[in-house]
Design an enzyme around this catalytic site. Structure first.
Site, PDB file in Angstrom:
ATOM      1  N   ALA A 117       0.849  -1.191   0.000  1.00 25.19           N
ATOM      2  CA  ALA A 117       0.000   0.000   0.000  1.00 25.19           C
ATOM      3  C   ALA A 117       0.882   1.238   0.000  1.00 25.19           C
ATOM      4  O   ALA A 117       2.021   1.210   0.462  1.00 25.19           O
ATOM      5  CB  ALA A 117      -0.914   0.001   1.219  1.00 25.19           C
ATOM      6  N   SER A 118       0.329   2.336  -0.542  1.00 26.75           N
ATOM      7  CA  SER A 118       1.043   3.602  -0.558  1.00 26.75           C
ATOM      8  C   SER A 118       0.044   4.699  -0.259  1.00 26.75           C
ATOM      9  O   SER A 118      -0.970   4.828  -0.950  1.00 26.75           O
ATOM     10  CB  SER A 118       1.683   3.818  -1.929  1.00 26.75           C
ATOM     11  N   SER A 120      -0.523   8.705   2.217  1.00 25.30           N
ATOM     12  CA  SER A 120      -0.050  10.084   2.295  1.00 25.30           C
ATOM     13  C   SER A 120       1.298  10.238   2.989  1.00 25.30           C
ATOM     14  O   SER A 120       2.173  10.965   2.522  1.00 25.30           O
ATOM     15  CB  SER A 120      -1.088  10.943   3.012  1.00 25.30           C
ATOM     16  N   ILE A 121       1.494   9.554   4.109  1.00 28.87           N
ATOM     17  CA  ILE A 121       2.691   9.749   4.911  1.00 28.87           C
ATOM     18  C   ILE A 121       3.720   8.641   4.700  1.00 28.87           C
ATOM     19  O   ILE A 121       4.921   8.871   4.787  1.00 28.87           O
ATOM     20  CB  ILE A 121       2.309   9.863   6.406  1.00 28.87           C
ATOM     21  N   VAL A 124       4.053   0.949   2.526  1.00 24.54           N
ATOM     22  CA  VAL A 124       4.169  -0.304   3.273  1.00 24.54           C
ATOM     23  C   VAL A 124       4.638  -1.425   2.357  1.00 24.54           C
ATOM     24  O   VAL A 124       4.097  -1.607   1.252  1.00 24.54           O
ATOM     25  CB  VAL A 124       2.818  -0.680   3.922  1.00 24.54           C
ATOM     26  N   LYS A 138       6.661  -0.213   7.427  1.00 22.93           N
ATOM     27  CA  LYS A 138       6.043   1.064   7.092  1.00 22.93           C
ATOM     28  C   LYS A 138       7.148   2.109   7.035  1.00 22.93           C
ATOM     29  O   LYS A 138       7.825   2.356   8.035  1.00 22.93           O
ATOM     30  CB  LYS A 138       4.990   1.428   8.144  1.00 22.93           C
ATOM     31  N   ASP A 275      -9.341   8.451  12.548  1.00 24.16           N
ATOM     32  CA  ASP A 275      -9.260   8.589  11.089  1.00 24.16           C
ATOM     33  C   ASP A 275      -9.639   7.249  10.456  1.00 24.16           C
ATOM     34  O   ASP A 275      -8.856   6.643   9.732  1.00 24.16           O
ATOM     35  CB  ASP A 275      -7.830   8.999  10.703  1.00 24.16           C
TER      36      ASP A 275
END
Length: 279
Positions: A117-118, A120-121, A124, A138, A275
């Site tokens: 996964a990719s 905003s911050i 992974v 991460k 969030d």
């Protein structure tokens, strides 16, 4: 002298970031004027992705707020949750080796160059420790903290001007919301704190007798402020009911357990996940 140099460097980086922001908006506007006109939600999403961390996070807020934003925007911005354009793997390697002080091959048995996964911050990647344990790494995107500070200061300044020009808007405290978002996102840049939260959440689950949920345990020997290595869980999104049925005879019960866990953390834990993304 050092503090003066640091201030000068941060000011220069901030100025470059503002120019970069104006350049992205200008290119997108020029493309629109020249006839490249995708649907507005898609145009806005690609603009946010080009602007990077801060705006991707705002896109995630849109994706997670169907009661506030139109359906077509919510659906389009779902792509910002974990499918933003990935960083090339050499950035990931450089960050891990710089943070952990050794070569990738020495630290891990295997690291998959293709990201799971990719967002905003961080990005992974799946990996294996030398002892064969499946983990995920991460890795924080380069320069994220400076970008957040610059972007949010720019947004805060713009919000204050807007509030002055339209006094009725000040009641909504736009600038206050931006300040809160900035503080929250800067905390997300501290992966040592996140590792501590993972440990604390498992303690909370044990103390409340919750055997229906678990958080991954961090691997502290392979964790720093910018790199978080944690136990890998294999699973499926809660939003994909057809796939979920293959893993449980009671998908509704699974959803209820997830909601109950979240609400109990809201009421009883020292912190809670504010969030929450779909799935």
């Amino acid at each position: 002298e050092r503090s003066g140099l640091s201030l000068a460097l941060n000011t220069a980086r901030g100025g470059l970031r503002i120019l970069e922001t104006l350049g992205v908006v200008g290119r997108q506007g020029l493309g629109w004027a020249l006839g490249d006109r995708p649907p507005v939600p898609a145009l806005l999403r690609t603009t946010f992705e080009s602007l990077g961390t801060t705006y991707i996070k705002l896109g995630q807020f849109i994706a997670s707020s169907p009661s506030i934003f139109p359906e077509e925007y919510v659906e389009e911005f779902q792509r910002c949750l974990d499918r933003t354009p990935p960083l090339p793997f050499h950035y990931i390697r450089e960050t891990i080796e710089s943070e952990l002080g050794d070569s990738l091959e020495t630290l891990y048995q295997f690291v998959d160059p293709k990201p799971l996964a990719s967002a905003s911050i961080a990005q992974v990647h799946a990996a294996k420790l030398k002892n064969g344990q499946d983990v995920v790494i991460k890795v924080q995107r380069p320069g994220v903290k400076n970008v957040l500070l610059t972007d949010f200061n720019f947004l805060y300044f713009a919000a204050r001007i807007t509030e002055r020009l339209a006094p009725g808007l000040s009641r909504s405290a736009i600038s206050g919301v931006i300040e809160e978002l900035q503080a929250g996102m800067l905390e997300e840049c501290d992966f040592i704190k996140e590792a501590g939260n993972l440990k604390a959440f498992n303690v909370f689950l044990r103390d409340t007798g919750n055997s229906q949920a678990i958080a991954p345990e961090p691997v502290m020997s392979h964790t720093t402020g910018k790199v978080l290595t944690m136990e890998r869980f294999f699973g499926v999104p809660l939003t994909d009911m057809n796939v979920l049925k293959k893993y449980t005879d009671d998908p509704a019960g699974t959803l209820i357990s997830a909601l109950n866990t979240w609400f109990s953390s809201l009421m009883l834990c020292d912190f809670f996940h504010a969030d929450v993304h779909a799935g």
